[in-house]
Design an enzyme around this catalytic site. Structure first.
Site, PDB file in Angstrom:
ATOM      1  N   SER A   1      85.062 -24.577  61.000  1.00  9.38           N
ATOM      2  CA  SER A   1      84.519 -23.703  59.952  1.00  9.38           C
ATOM      3  C   SER A   1      85.200 -22.334  59.950  1.00  9.38           C
ATOM      4  CB  SER A   1      83.015 -23.509  60.184  1.00  9.38           C
ATOM      5  OG  SER A   1      82.519 -22.521  59.310  1.00  9.38           O
TER       6      SER A   1
ATOM      7  N   GLY B   1      79.988 -34.879  61.007  1.00  9.96           N
ATOM      8  CA  GLY B   1      78.621 -34.890  61.541  1.00  9.96           C
ATOM      9  C   GLY B   1      78.338 -33.658  62.385  1.00  9.96           C
ATOM     10  N   GLY B   2      77.203 -33.052  62.185  1.00  7.86           N
ATOM     11  CA  GLY B   2      76.829 -31.901  63.000  1.00  7.86           C
ATOM     12  C   GLY B   2      75.910 -30.961  62.252  1.00  7.86           C
TER      13      GLY B   2
ATOM     14  N   ARG C   1      82.053 -14.261  46.915  1.00 12.34           N
ATOM     15  CA  ARG C   1      82.738 -14.548  48.183  1.00 12.34           C
ATOM     16  C   ARG C   1      83.614 -15.804  48.057  1.00 12.34           C
ATOM     17  NH1 ARG C   1      81.126 -17.828  52.465  1.00 12.34           N
ATOM     18  NH2 ARG C   1      82.249 -17.393  54.395  1.00 12.34           N
TER      19      ARG C   1
ATOM     20  N   LYS D   1      81.650 -24.133  66.780  1.00 13.90           N
ATOM     21  CA  LYS D   1      82.895 -24.648  66.188  1.00 13.90           C
ATOM     22  C   LYS D   1      84.110 -24.184  67.001  1.00 13.90           C
ATOM     23  CE  LYS D   1      81.211 -26.925  62.577  1.00 13.90           C
ATOM     24  NZ  LYS D   1      81.356 -28.387  62.410  1.00 13.90           N
TER      25      LYS D   1
ATOM     26  N   LEU E   1      74.777 -38.398  67.397  1.00 12.96           N
ATOM     27  CA  LEU E   1      75.973 -37.994  68.144  1.00 12.96           C
ATOM     28  C   LEU E   1      75.635 -37.426  69.517  1.00 12.96           C
ATOM     29  CD1 LEU E   1      77.702 -36.145  65.170  1.00 12.96           C
ATOM     30  CD2 LEU E   1      78.568 -38.239  66.230  1.00 12.96           C
TER      31      LEU E   1
ATOM     32  N   TYR F   1      76.397 -20.925  65.366  1.00 14.48           N
ATOM     33  CA  TYR F   1      77.077 -22.030  64.681  1.00 14.48           C
ATOM     34  C   TYR F   1      78.604 -21.862  64.798  1.00 14.48           C
ATOM     35  CZ  TYR F   1      79.083 -24.330  60.546  1.00 14.48           C
ATOM     36  OH  TYR F   1      79.869 -25.071  59.690  1.00 14.48           O
TER      37      TYR F   1
HETATM   38  P1  NAI Z   1      75.689 -31.368  55.839  1.00 16.85           P
HETATM   39  O1  NAI Z   1      74.686 -30.611  56.617  1.00 16.85           O
HETATM   40  O2  NAI Z   1      75.390 -31.713  54.425  1.00 16.85           O
HETATM   41  O3  NAI Z   1      76.016 -32.739  56.607  1.00 16.85           O
HETATM   42  C1  NAI Z   1      76.056 -32.842  58.006  1.00 16.85           C
HETATM   43  C2  NAI Z   1      75.563 -34.226  58.377  1.00 16.85           C
HETATM   44  O4  NAI Z   1      75.639 -34.361  59.796  1.00 16.85           O
HETATM   45  C3  NAI Z   1      74.093 -34.488  57.972  1.00 16.85           C
HETATM   46  O5  NAI Z   1      73.993 -35.647  57.164  1.00 16.85           O
HETATM   47  C4  NAI Z   1      73.364 -34.637  59.299  1.00 16.85           C
HETATM   48  O6  NAI Z   1      72.315 -35.608  59.261  1.00 16.85           O
HETATM   49  C5  NAI Z   1      74.500 -35.093  60.220  1.00 16.85           C
HETATM   50  N1  NAI Z   1      74.188 -34.779  61.610  1.00 16.85           N
HETATM   51  C6  NAI Z   1      73.759 -33.600  62.141  1.00 16.85           C
HETATM   52  N2  NAI Z   1      73.524 -33.719  63.451  1.00 16.85           N
HETATM   53  C7  NAI Z   1      73.803 -35.020  63.784  1.00 16.85           C
HETATM   54  C8  NAI Z   1      73.736 -35.762  64.963  1.00 16.85           C
HETATM   55  N3  NAI Z   1      73.309 -35.211  66.119  1.00 16.85           N
HETATM   56  N4  NAI Z   1      74.088 -37.059  64.943  1.00 16.85           N
HETATM   57  C9  NAI Z   1      74.508 -37.645  63.783  1.00 16.85           C
HETATM   58  N5  NAI Z   1      74.596 -37.001  62.607  1.00 16.85           N
HETATM   59  C10 NAI Z   1      74.238 -35.690  62.602  1.00 16.85           C
HETATM   60  O7  NAI Z   1      77.059 -30.567  55.954  1.00 16.85           O
HETATM   61  P2  NAI Z   1      78.346 -30.624  55.012  1.00 16.85           P
HETATM   62  O8  NAI Z   1      78.300 -29.494  54.072  1.00 16.85           O
HETATM   63  O9  NAI Z   1      78.543 -31.998  54.498  1.00 16.85           O
HETATM   64  O10 NAI Z   1      79.501 -30.283  56.072  1.00 16.85           O
HETATM   65  C11 NAI Z   1      80.119 -31.295  56.829  1.00 16.85           C
HETATM   66  C12 NAI Z   1      80.818 -30.661  58.024  1.00 16.85           C
HETATM   67  O11 NAI Z   1      81.764 -29.698  57.579  1.00 16.85           O
HETATM   68  C13 NAI Z   1      79.864 -29.934  58.977  1.00 16.85           C
HETATM   69  O12 NAI Z   1      80.296 -30.188  60.303  1.00 16.85           O
HETATM   70  C14 NAI Z   1      80.052 -28.479  58.633  1.00 16.85           C
HETATM   71  O13 NAI Z   1      79.827 -27.649  59.763  1.00 16.85           O
HETATM   72  C15 NAI Z   1      81.507 -28.449  58.190  1.00 16.85           C
HETATM   73  N6  NAI Z   1      81.745 -27.389  57.222  1.00 16.85           N
HETATM   74  C16 NAI Z   1      81.279 -27.506  55.931  1.00 16.85           C
HETATM   75  C17 NAI Z   1      81.521 -26.503  55.011  1.00 16.85           C
HETATM   76  C18 NAI Z   1      81.098 -26.634  53.586  1.00 16.85           C
HETATM   77  O14 NAI Z   1      81.445 -25.744  52.805  1.00 16.85           O
HETATM   78  N7  NAI Z   1      80.399 -27.685  53.187  1.00 16.85           N
HETATM   79  C19 NAI Z   1      82.226 -25.280  55.405  1.00 16.85           C
HETATM   80  C20 NAI Z   1      82.667 -25.264  56.783  1.00 16.85           C
HETATM   81  C21 NAI Z   1      82.438 -26.290  57.633  1.00 16.85           C
HETATM   82  C1  15L Z   2      80.011 -23.322  56.577  1.00 12.20           C
HETATM   83  O1  15L Z   2      80.519 -23.461  57.679  1.00 12.20           O
HETATM   84  C2  15L Z   2      78.786 -24.069  56.177  1.00 12.20           C
HETATM   85  O2  15L Z   2      78.772 -25.380  56.721  1.00 12.20           O
HETATM   86  C3  15L Z   2      78.596 -24.173  54.682  1.00 12.20           C
HETATM   87  O3  15L Z   2      77.261 -24.561  54.425  1.00 12.20           O
HETATM   88  C4  15L Z   2      78.911 -22.856  53.959  1.00 12.20           C
HETATM   89  O4  15L Z   2      77.969 -21.926  54.252  1.00 12.20           O
HETATM   90  C5  15L Z   2      80.299 -22.371  54.355  1.00 12.20           C
HETATM   91  O5  15L Z   2      80.486 -22.346  55.765  1.00 12.20           O
HETATM   92  C6  15L Z   2      80.653 -20.977  53.793  1.00 12.20           C
HETATM   93  O6  15L Z   2      81.126 -20.134  54.536  1.00 12.20           O
HETATM   94  O7  15L Z   2      80.476 -20.792  52.593  1.00 12.20           O
END
Ligand code: NAI
Ligand code: 15L
Length: 275
Positions: free
Chosen positions: A111, A71-72, A174, A140, A51, A136
């Site tokens: 987030s 993605g991120g 939490r 966002k 990205l 982080y």
């Molecule tokens: P994750 O870390 O498992 O997946 C993120 C994906 O983005 C990874 O596969 C990574 O390779 C890809 N990525 C990172 N930088 C990149 C780049 N420069 N170009 C292309 N791909 C890239 O995260 P998850 O848990 O799946 O979360 C997805 C999204 O939701 C994230 O943006 C995260 O910040 C947001 N989020 C997730 C939460 C959760 O509870 N899982 C809570 C709050 C926000």
């Molecule tokens: C986020 O934003 C993160 O992507 C995830 O890994 C968790 O830590 C989540 O917040 C959280 O607050 O539990």
């Protein structure tokens, strides 16, 4: 039904889950990530791209009528890493959308850490002041601001979804407040793409948790009914889930100065003095 839905971050936890569960939203699901995406299912197009590199983004967005942007960088880290994926990456995505013929609607995975320094005694609505708890979280906030700019100036619609903790089940106290179940996330994405007029709402991505800190009443034009409540999982939580001094804040451990920048905080202060 959309012609083509783009899912970014498709190799990550939420992207991989949605890749399976959102098949019904579009004829073709285009999945992208900088990491390996495995084998394409018959309805999928897989495109590996960074990205942070703008040239690839035009091709990614071309022909899409919806984007789920996962993605991120998803946790605290060195700023250069966060900046590449969550600052440059977001601008690159929105520029590609602006220049596209289809102007896809976007589900932006923001987030809860944009408001992580609010006290756990507070009930927040989506218009609560930003109080990011990490670099982080700051990235966002930036993403939400970009979404707003591209809506006001170019009419590109985005749902900025401040996801709480999206996992198969809550795994700590939490999460009795922050948990978002997978099925409630899927229902929210469906509702965002089904809404006749979306605009640029901010939404807390949280299940119907009895102990939720977040109130989404301002987004009644989006037909989203959460089903799950973290309370139903309370008896499965580990008895030894230690509370820390940072659990007075909604962002929990992200508020710890020791976790700043992904390195030792004292080193960072030295760097700042030199500047
Ligand atoms: P994750 O870390 O498992 O997946 C993120 C994906 O983005 C990874 O596969 C990574 O390779 C890809 N990525 C990172 N930088 C990149 C780049 N420069 N170009 C292309 N791909 C890239 O995260 P998850 O848990 O799946 O979360 C997805 C999204 O939701 C994230 O943006 C995260 O910040 C947001 N989020 C997730 C939460 C959760 O509870 N899982 C809570 C709050 C926000
Ligand atoms: C986020 O934003 C993160 O992507 C995830 O890994 C968790 O830590 C989540 O917040 C959280 O607050 O539990």
């Amino acid at each position: 039904m959309m012609q083509r839905l783009l899912i970014t971050g498709g190799a990550g936890a939420l992207g991989a889950m949605c890749r399976e569960k959102l098949q019904h939203l579009a004829h073709t699901i285009r999945v992208t990530d900088v990491a390996d995406l495995g084998t394409a299912a018959p309805h999928e197009e897989l495109l590996r791209a960074d990205l942070a590199k703008p040239d690839a983004l035009r091709q990614l967005v071309d022909g899409c009528d919806g984007i789920v942007h996962f993605g991120g960088q998803s946790t605290e880290a060195e700023w250069t890493k966060i900046r590449a994926s969550n600052v440059d990456g977001v601008i690159n995505l929105y520029e590609a959308v602006r220049l596209s013929a289809t102007k896809p609607r976007i589900f932006f995975a923001s987030s809860n850490h944009v408001t992580g320094f609010h006290d756990i005694s507070e009930q927040l609505t989506p218009d609560a002041p930003f109080k990011p708890d990490s670099l982080y979280g700051v990235s966002k906030v930036f993403g939400e601001a970009v979404a707003r700019l591209y809506f006001d100036k170019f009419g590109i619609e985005t749902a900025c979804v401040r996801i709480g903790s999206c996992y198969p089940a809550p795994s700590g106290y939490r999460m009795l407040s922050t948990w978002l179940s997978y099925r409630d996330l899927i229902a929210l994405i469906e509702s965002v793409f089904a809404a006749p007029h979306l605009g640029c709402p901010t939404i807390y991505g949280v299940s119907a948790n009895t102990q939720s800190w977040w109130d989404n009443r301002s987004i009644e034009h989006i037909d989203w009914k959460q089903i799950d409540d973290a309370e139903d999982h309370r008896s499965n939580l580990p008895a030894d889930d230690a509370r820390t001094q940072f659990d007075v804040y909604q962002g929990g451990a992200f508020c710890d100065p020791g976790a700043h920048y992904g390195i030792n905080v004292d080193n960072r202060h030295c760097d700042n003095e030199e500047i």
